[in-house]
Design an enzyme around this catalytic site. Structure first.
Site, PDB file in Angstrom:
ATOM      1  N   ASP A 150     -36.346 -16.001-129.831  1.00 61.25           N
ATOM      2  CA  ASP A 150     -35.960 -15.052-128.816  1.00 61.25           C
ATOM      3  C   ASP A 150     -37.218 -14.229-128.518  1.00 61.25           C
ATOM      4  O   ASP A 150     -38.190 -14.298-129.252  1.00 61.25           O
ATOM      5  CB  ASP A 150     -34.813 -14.165-129.347  1.00 61.25           C
ATOM      6  CG  ASP A 150     -34.091 -13.444-128.213  1.00 61.25           C
ATOM      7  OD1 ASP A 150     -33.028 -12.883-128.464  1.00 61.25           O
ATOM      8  OD2 ASP A 150     -34.620 -13.455-127.082  1.00 61.25           O
TER       9      ASP A 150
ATOM     10  N   GLY B  87     -37.595 -10.877-128.271  1.00 68.16           N
ATOM     11  CA  GLY B  87     -37.769  -9.581-128.921  1.00 68.16           C
ATOM     12  C   GLY B  87     -37.062  -8.461-128.183  1.00 68.16           C
ATOM     13  O   GLY B  87     -36.737  -7.439-128.771  1.00 68.16           O
ATOM     14  N   GLY B  88     -36.786  -8.664-126.896  1.00 68.30           N
ATOM     15  CA  GLY B  88     -36.155  -7.603-126.118  1.00 68.30           C
ATOM     16  C   GLY B  88     -34.824  -7.180-126.694  1.00 68.30           C
ATOM     17  O   GLY B  88     -34.555  -6.003-126.910  1.00 68.30           O
ATOM     18  N   PHE B  89     -34.008  -8.169-127.026  1.00 71.29           N
ATOM     19  CA  PHE B  89     -32.663  -7.860-127.541  1.00 71.29           C
ATOM     20  C   PHE B  89     -32.756  -7.059-128.837  1.00 71.29           C
ATOM     21  O   PHE B  89     -32.027  -6.109-129.065  1.00 71.29           O
ATOM     22  CB  PHE B  89     -31.885  -9.151-127.779  1.00 71.29           C
ATOM     23  CG  PHE B  89     -30.467  -8.918-128.218  1.00 71.29           C
ATOM     24  CD1 PHE B  89     -30.118  -9.039-129.557  1.00 71.29           C
ATOM     25  CD2 PHE B  89     -29.490  -8.553-127.309  1.00 71.29           C
ATOM     26  CE1 PHE B  89     -28.820  -8.816-129.965  1.00 71.29           C
ATOM     27  CE2 PHE B  89     -28.176  -8.342-127.704  1.00 71.29           C
ATOM     28  CZ  PHE B  89     -27.839  -8.466-129.037  1.00 71.29           C
TER      29      PHE B  89
ATOM     30  N   ASP C  52     -36.773  -9.949-121.586  1.00 72.33           N
ATOM     31  CA  ASP C  52     -35.741  -9.531-120.620  1.00 72.33           C
ATOM     32  C   ASP C  52     -35.127  -8.230-121.101  1.00 72.33           C
ATOM     33  O   ASP C  52     -35.323  -7.822-122.248  1.00 72.33           O
ATOM     34  CB  ASP C  52     -34.652 -10.601-120.534  1.00 72.33           C
ATOM     35  CG  ASP C  52     -33.913 -10.761-121.852  1.00 72.33           C
ATOM     36  OD1 ASP C  52     -34.546 -10.568-122.925  1.00 72.33           O
ATOM     37  OD2 ASP C  52     -32.710 -11.062-121.840  1.00 72.33           O
TER      38      ASP C  52
ATOM     39  N   GLN D   3     -29.474 -12.700-116.274  1.00 66.08           N
ATOM     40  CA  GLN D   3     -28.731 -11.483-116.551  1.00 66.08           C
ATOM     41  C   GLN D   3     -27.770 -11.190-115.395  1.00 66.08           C
ATOM     42  O   GLN D   3     -27.518 -12.064-114.564  1.00 66.08           O
ATOM     43  CB  GLN D   3     -29.697 -10.308-116.783  1.00 66.08           C
ATOM     44  CG  GLN D   3     -30.545 -10.437-118.044  1.00 66.08           C
ATOM     45  CD  GLN D   3     -29.751 -10.324-119.326  1.00 66.08           C
ATOM     46  OE1 GLN D   3     -28.556  -9.986-119.332  1.00 66.08           O
ATOM     47  NE2 GLN D   3     -30.390 -10.645-120.444  1.00 66.08           N
TER      48      GLN D   3
ATOM     49  N   GLY E 220     -27.070 -11.297-121.828  1.00 67.42           N
ATOM     50  CA  GLY E 220     -26.209 -10.185-121.457  1.00 67.42           C
ATOM     51  C   GLY E 220     -24.759 -10.376-121.822  1.00 67.42           C
ATOM     52  O   GLY E 220     -23.883  -9.655-121.359  1.00 67.42           O
TER      53      GLY E 220
ATOM     54  N   ASP F 197     -26.395 -20.029-130.308  1.00 67.49           N
ATOM     55  CA  ASP F 197     -26.911 -19.535-131.595  1.00 67.49           C
ATOM     56  C   ASP F 197     -26.081 -18.321-132.006  1.00 67.49           C
ATOM     57  O   ASP F 197     -25.543 -17.600-131.130  1.00 67.49           O
ATOM     58  CB  ASP F 197     -28.382 -19.110-131.459  1.00 67.49           C
ATOM     59  CG  ASP F 197     -28.489 -17.647-131.009  1.00 67.49           C
ATOM     60  OD1 ASP F 197     -28.413 -17.416-129.783  1.00 67.49           O
ATOM     61  OD2 ASP F 197     -28.570 -16.749-131.873  1.00 67.49           O
TER      62      ASP F 197
ATOM     63  N   CYS G 171     -12.399 -30.089-145.403  1.00 66.74           N
ATOM     64  CA  CYS G 171     -13.851 -30.136-145.247  1.00 66.74           C
ATOM     65  C   CYS G 171     -14.460 -31.077-146.286  1.00 66.74           C
ATOM     66  O   CYS G 171     -14.062 -31.058-147.444  1.00 66.74           O
ATOM     67  CB  CYS G 171     -14.434 -28.730-145.418  1.00 66.74           C
ATOM     68  SG  CYS G 171     -16.227 -28.673-145.240  1.00 66.74           S
TER      69      CYS G 171
ATOM     70  N   CYS H 144     -17.788 -31.136-146.977  1.00 66.47           N
ATOM     71  CA  CYS H 144     -19.166 -30.709-147.265  1.00 66.47           C
ATOM     72  C   CYS H 144     -19.415 -30.675-148.765  1.00 66.47           C
ATOM     73  O   CYS H 144     -18.486 -30.682-149.589  1.00 66.47           O
ATOM     74  CB  CYS H 144     -19.450 -29.350-146.634  1.00 66.47           C
ATOM     75  SG  CYS H 144     -18.887 -27.920-147.571  1.00 66.47           S
TER      76      CYS H 144
ATOM     77  N   CYS I 130     -17.395 -27.987-150.586  1.00 67.96           N
ATOM     78  CA  CYS I 130     -15.962 -28.242-150.723  1.00 67.96           C
ATOM     79  C   CYS I 130     -15.675 -29.429-151.631  1.00 67.96           C
ATOM     80  O   CYS I 130     -14.575 -29.562-152.167  1.00 67.96           O
ATOM     81  CB  CYS I 130     -15.345 -28.445-149.342  1.00 67.96           C
ATOM     82  SG  CYS I 130     -15.345 -26.908-148.388  1.00 67.96           S
TER      83      CYS I 130
ATOM     84  N   HIS J 272     -21.436 -23.717-146.474  1.00 63.55           N
ATOM     85  CA  HIS J 272     -20.154 -24.204-145.923  1.00 63.55           C
ATOM     86  C   HIS J 272     -19.949 -23.733-144.477  1.00 63.55           C
ATOM     87  O   HIS J 272     -19.563 -24.526-143.602  1.00 63.55           O
ATOM     88  CB  HIS J 272     -18.961 -23.734-146.780  1.00 63.55           C
ATOM     89  CG  HIS J 272     -17.648 -23.943-146.071  1.00 63.55           C
ATOM     90  ND1 HIS J 272     -17.024 -25.180-145.982  1.00 63.55           N
ATOM     91  CD2 HIS J 272     -16.898 -23.084-145.344  1.00 63.55           C
ATOM     92  CE1 HIS J 272     -15.918 -25.065-145.252  1.00 63.55           C
ATOM     93  NE2 HIS J 272     -15.829 -23.807-144.847  1.00 63.55           N
TER      94      HIS J 272
HETATM   95  O1  SQO Z   1     -29.410 -11.061-123.131  1.00 67.09           O
HETATM   96  C1  SQO Z   1     -30.008 -11.422-124.153  1.00 67.09           C
HETATM   97  N1  SQO Z   1     -31.348 -11.605-124.113  1.00 67.09           N
HETATM   98  C2  SQO Z   1     -32.049 -11.990-125.227  1.00 67.09           C
HETATM   99  N2  SQO Z   1     -31.461 -12.192-126.411  1.00 67.09           N
HETATM  100  C3  SQO Z   1     -30.113 -11.999-126.527  1.00 67.09           C
HETATM  101  C4  SQO Z   1     -29.506 -12.157-127.787  1.00 67.09           C
HETATM  102  C5  SQO Z   1     -28.134 -11.925-127.896  1.00 67.09           C
HETATM  103  N3  SQO Z   1     -27.298 -11.939-128.983  1.00 67.09           N
HETATM  104  C6  SQO Z   1     -26.095 -11.551-128.487  1.00 67.09           C
HETATM  105  N4  SQO Z   1     -25.002 -11.379-129.227  1.00 67.09           N
HETATM  106  C7  SQO Z   1     -25.092 -11.418-130.653  1.00 67.09           C
HETATM  107  C8  SQO Z   1     -23.788 -10.919-131.159  1.00 67.09           C
HETATM  108  N5  SQO Z   1     -23.755 -11.078-132.592  1.00 67.09           N
HETATM  109  C9  SQO Z   1     -22.427 -11.550-132.977  1.00 67.09           C
HETATM  110  C10 SQO Z   1     -22.325 -11.628-134.476  1.00 67.09           C
HETATM  111  O2  SQO Z   1     -22.666 -10.397-135.078  1.00 67.09           O
HETATM  112  C11 SQO Z   1     -23.994  -9.935-134.751  1.00 67.09           C
HETATM  113  C12 SQO Z   1     -24.141  -9.803-133.253  1.00 67.09           C
HETATM  114  N6  SQO Z   1     -26.099 -11.353-127.175  1.00 67.09           N
HETATM  115  C13 SQO Z   1     -27.378 -11.554-126.763  1.00 67.09           C
HETATM  116  C14 SQO Z   1     -27.962 -11.408-125.514  1.00 67.09           C
HETATM  117  C15 SQO Z   1     -29.339 -11.618-125.408  1.00 67.09           C
END
Ligand code: SQO
Length: 375
Positions: A95, A97-99, A149, A192, A219, A269, A307, A309, A312, A338
């Site tokens: 990723d 890094g913005g998030f 972003d 976005q 987003g 992911d 399962c 695996c 299990c 698991h």
């Molecule tokens: O717009 C995005 N731009 C760049 N990276 C991201 C990563 C992102 N990750 C999530 N959600 C992660 C939610 N997780 C669910 C499980 O518990 C931790 C948080 N939403 C995301 C949106 C973006």
């Protein structure tokens, strides 16, 4: 010049928007739809690369923000890049890094130039620009990398989201120009626009005009309901080209994975499987099982009787419960192993149901059996 990553659409599922595809990368060719385990700090927590290989992981994530701040991308580059550094020879995606800045850093200030924030490790002031993010990802060496972003709050105003989308598009252009290794690192643009169809369309059209080798839908998975996420996917995925991979960021529960695939998503992911594993919560074909609960003290069945695996086949709920309660690391290794196997196996079953044109029946089975239909 050949693109670093090439997507081939193999088959469309007859009754939905689901696609079976092949993603060719410099570190192997992998089937989609796929789930990608998250290894934030250059390790998928509690898992060895050998175990990840055994359970069929193809592409794993690492995180630009974290690795920039610690140990530093210069050290990873000196090691020969992330694949060498962490001894993982299949796919790696980072990723931008913005998030993480928006979700981890203390105080942050977004300007046209980039984002100013305080380092969550030492409180120092830092600055991340689209160019800096690309330089870090170029040095880390993943096969797939993200543009910088802004992931805005889902429920922000239309005007705020419009300004944010337009800046994210300008940042994407700057990132493309700064990218040094397009022949072996594929840079994806991130769409976005929150829940606004016209802004999602504008964002997608801006990025598609820059001809990225793949597109993320960002987003989402930021607190909106699953219905809202699915609605956004319904109108956003069709704005993206069929012959490029579509990556939905941050999604990792069985119901959301299936509903994303149905709407044309190829890559996912999420930290969920490994995060909940660390507090002893397991994903099973009968719903979630919190193995540290007392009721499992003398339960010598596997975590999931459906399962096959390694965990299990060899360990009981009672044993794993004991390890988790004793804070034994082997316990979280077993629950992590698991949970990841569970999602990777689910995606293998999803790919098979695309081949068999019965994805909706498979969805009904999962939603009924795994307890997603219970209100
Ligand atoms: O717009 C995005 N731009 C760049 N990276 C991201 C990563 C992102 N990750 C999530 N959600 C992660 C939610 N997780 C669910 C499980 O518990 C931790 C948080 N939403 C995301 C949106 C973006």
């Amino acid at each position: 010049m050949d693109p670093a990553v090439k997507y081939t659409l193999i088959k469309k599922e007859k009754h939905t928007g689901a696609r079976l595809g092949l993603l060719e990368t410099p570190h192997g060719t992998f089937e989609t739809p796929m789930f990608m385990p998250v290894g934030t700090e250059a390790t998928v927590k509690n898992m060895s690369p050998e175990d990840l290989e055994k359970i069929g992981a193809s592409i794993i994530l690492s995180n630009t923000y974290h690795l920039w701040l610690r140990p530093g991308e210069d050290i990873v580059k000196e090691a020969g890049g992330l694949h060498k550094f962490m001894n993982w020879n299949k796919g790696i995606l980072t990723d931008s890094g913005g998030f993480q800045v928006f979700s981890l850093a203390k105080t942050r200030d977004i300007t046209e130039a980039g984002v100013h924030f305080r380092n969550h490790l030492n409180g120092r002031r830092e600055f991340l620009s689209p160019e800096k993010a690309i330089q870090i990802e170029n040095d880390l060496g993943p096969d797939i990398m993200m543009s910088l972003d802004e992931c805005p709050p889902f429920f922000e105003s239309y005007d705020y989201i419009k300004d944010s989308v337009e800046r994210t598009s300008r940042w994407a252009e700057r990132g493309l120009r700064a990218h040094r290794n397009p022949d072996w690192q594929a840079l994806f643009g991130i769409v976005q626009g929150a829940g606004f169809e016209d802004l999602r369309k504008q964002s997608a059209q801006d990025l598609v005009s820059m001809d990225f080798p793949g597109y993320s839908i960002g987003g989402l998975s930021v607190g909106e309901s699953k219905e809202e996420m699915n609605h956004v996917l319904d109108f956003t995925a069709p704005f993206l080209p069929e012959n490029k991979p579509r990556y939905l960021m941050g999604v990792g529960s069985a119901d959301s994975l299936i509903d994303g695939v149905i709407r044309g998503i190829d890559m996912f992911d999420c930290v969920l499987p490994t995060r909940i594993a660390r507090n002893g919560t397991c994903m099973t074909t009968k719903g979630r099982l919190v193995v540290k609960n007392a009721k499992y003290a003398r339960d010598f069945r596997p975590l999931d009787e459906n399962c096959d695996c390694y965990v299990c086949r060899n360990y009981s709920r009672a044993y794993i419960r004991h390890l988790i309660n004793a804070n034994e690391l082997f316990g979280t290794h077993l629950t992590s192993y698991h949970n990841l196997y569970f999602l990777l196996k689910l995606m293998a079953d999803v790919r098979q149901s695309i081949r068999d044109d019965n994805l909706l029946e498979f969805r009904e089975h999962v939603f009924e059996e795994y307890g997603f239909n219970k209100k």
